[in-house]
Design an enzyme around this catalytic site. Structure first.
Site: not given
Ligand code: DOR
Length: 431
Positions: A305, A323
């Site tokens: 991720d 996030p």
């Molecule tokens: O923390 C995250 N960032 N979770 C996600 O599902 C998407 C990702 C982002 O694209 O920045």
């Protein structure tokens, strides 16, 4: 004709006596003690652990659209330096990867860069809007041969649309990778719902928001006889739902991120947005359950991720921050810290969860292959005894939002090879 390459004194899967490995035309030609290296280029592998090249089912490479925070070139460099040979690039780009044109662009750019095999993930719904299906068939039959479809970052929340997506991808031989988050339960949420969020005054993100979608989708996958993959499983309850589904023969696989294996919501105490991620960092009990599930195979694999963000989107107050955290260059070391050091996985286990299983799930047939004569020389060489200190500004990503800043981590990637070509060596990419 390219000269053959001899890897001297490596230990495949970290087991047994050191052997030599001779690569000819991108393929493992010979494997055994004291091979004759006359005429071959030499790489001294003294004591290094050799694993099949790592495969990441979940990375945000941000191209097209946010080339200021990452590009396919810089993301591929981070991947090669992290021991990866194949990376699945998430669809939440701008424009969204929801048509054959966009996925072909990502695929071709990955080939041009040539450091890792970049497999574009196609969006499930047009524009990630969750209203109607994207052009799944066109993406699957494009030059990019898309196999994984995901709206990651967003949940496919509409049950009927999810059912149709599963039914449709079954016919295509594809997989739906779900970002399991009931958006009604997480509206305004800022941190894992529990003691810490309460103490810090942050709106809570209930575990049930994830677990309820995982349970629903397992049932939908069962009815559609389709293949479902759960992105970034993060709670002990999700593990129990996965166990229930797998015991019943439902075709579901799941990934866990390195950060959900190592970090907990205790990190939130200083309100540093580098720790803000979706799904949020959970409790120590969740982390323990995820580690055990990964060792047991209930959670199939590790996926990073990898989510680079611009400084202005992270150096701000908690609620305004985006996030996500970097992962490609630190994943292997974090897995060593969380799984190998405590004795939960051996090197064969690392090969399984970071290469073989993700390659199988993503249909990357050239990857996750045994280290054996006749197989592609797609490998990573790891120094198991080395340690290194993470510095965000020293990573290959354009962004520097690593939660491991200043941490000393175990294990160091010494070299990565893609079909016999060295893509990274000694901390530098080879072009
Ligand atoms: O923390 C995250 N960032 N979770 C996600 O599902 C998407 C990702 C982002 O694209 O920045």
């Amino acid at each position: 004709m390219k000269r053959p390459l001899l890897l001297r004194g490596i230990r495949p899967y970290g087991a047994g006596e050191a052997v030599d490995l001779l690569i000819r035309d991108g393929v493992i030609a010979e494997l055994g003690p004291s091979l004759d290296g006359t005429g071959a280029e030499m790489l001294d592998g003294g004591g290094l652990v050799a694993l099949p090249g790592l495969v990441d089912l979940h990375a945000h490479l941000r191209e097209p659209g946010r080339e200021d925070v990452e590009t396919i070139a810089t993301g591929s460099a981070a991947a090669a330096l992290g021991g990866y040979t194949a990376v699945f690039a998430m669809a939440n780009t701008d424009p969204v990867a929801d048509t054959a044109v966009v996925v072909e662009h990502v695929y071709r750019r990955g080939r041009e860069v040539g450091l890792v095999d970049v497999h574009p993930v196609g969006a499930v719904t047009a524009g990630l809007r969750g209203e109607r299906l994207a052009e799944l068939g066109a993406m699957a039959s494009s030059a990019a041969a898309v196999r994984i479809f995901s709206d990651d970052g967003m949940c496919v929340h509409d049950s009927l649309l999810m059912r149709r997506a599963l039914e449709y991808t079954r016919g295509l031989g594809g997989v739906i990778a779900q970002h399991a988050e009931d958006p009604r339960l997480t509206a305004g949420a800022q941190a894992h719902e529990g003691e810490i969020a309460a103490r810090l005054g942050l709106a809570g993100w209930p575990a049930a928001a994830e677990e309820s979608i995982v349970a629903r989708d397992c049932l939908l996958a069962r009815d559609a006889a389709a293949t479902l993959h759960i992105c970034h499983a993060s709670t002990a309850g999700t593990v129990e739902v996965l166990r229930w589904a797998k015991e019943r023969g439902i075709r579901v696989s799941a990934e866990v991120t390195p950060h959900h294996l190592l970090l907990t919501d205790e990190r939130l105490a200083g309100y540093d947005p580098v720790n803000k991620v979706n799904p949020p960092l959970r409790t120590a009990a969740d982390t323990q359950a995820l580690r055990a599930a990964l060792a047991e195979g209930i959670v199939d694999c590790v996926a990073t991720d990898h989510a680079p963000h611009a400084a202005q989107d992270k150096d701000c107050e908690w609620s305004a921050a985006r996030p996500g955290m970097l992962g490609l260059q630190t994943a292997l070391s974090v897995v060593i810290a969380a799984m190998v050091c405590p004795g939960l996985l051996d090197w064969r286990g690392v090969a399984r969860v970071m290469s073989e299983r993700p390659a199988r799930i993503g249909g990357a047939t050239d990857h996750g292959r045994p280290i054996a004569v006749g197989q592609p020389a797609t490998l990573v060489l790891v120094d198991p005894d080395a340690t290194w200190t993470v510095r965000g500004d020293g990573l290959a990503s354009l962004a520097d939002n690593t939660p491991y800043e200043g941490m000393e981590l175990p294990g160091r990637v010494v070299a990565t090879l893609l079909r016999g070509e060295i893509t990274a060596e000694g901390g530098k990419v080879q072009r």
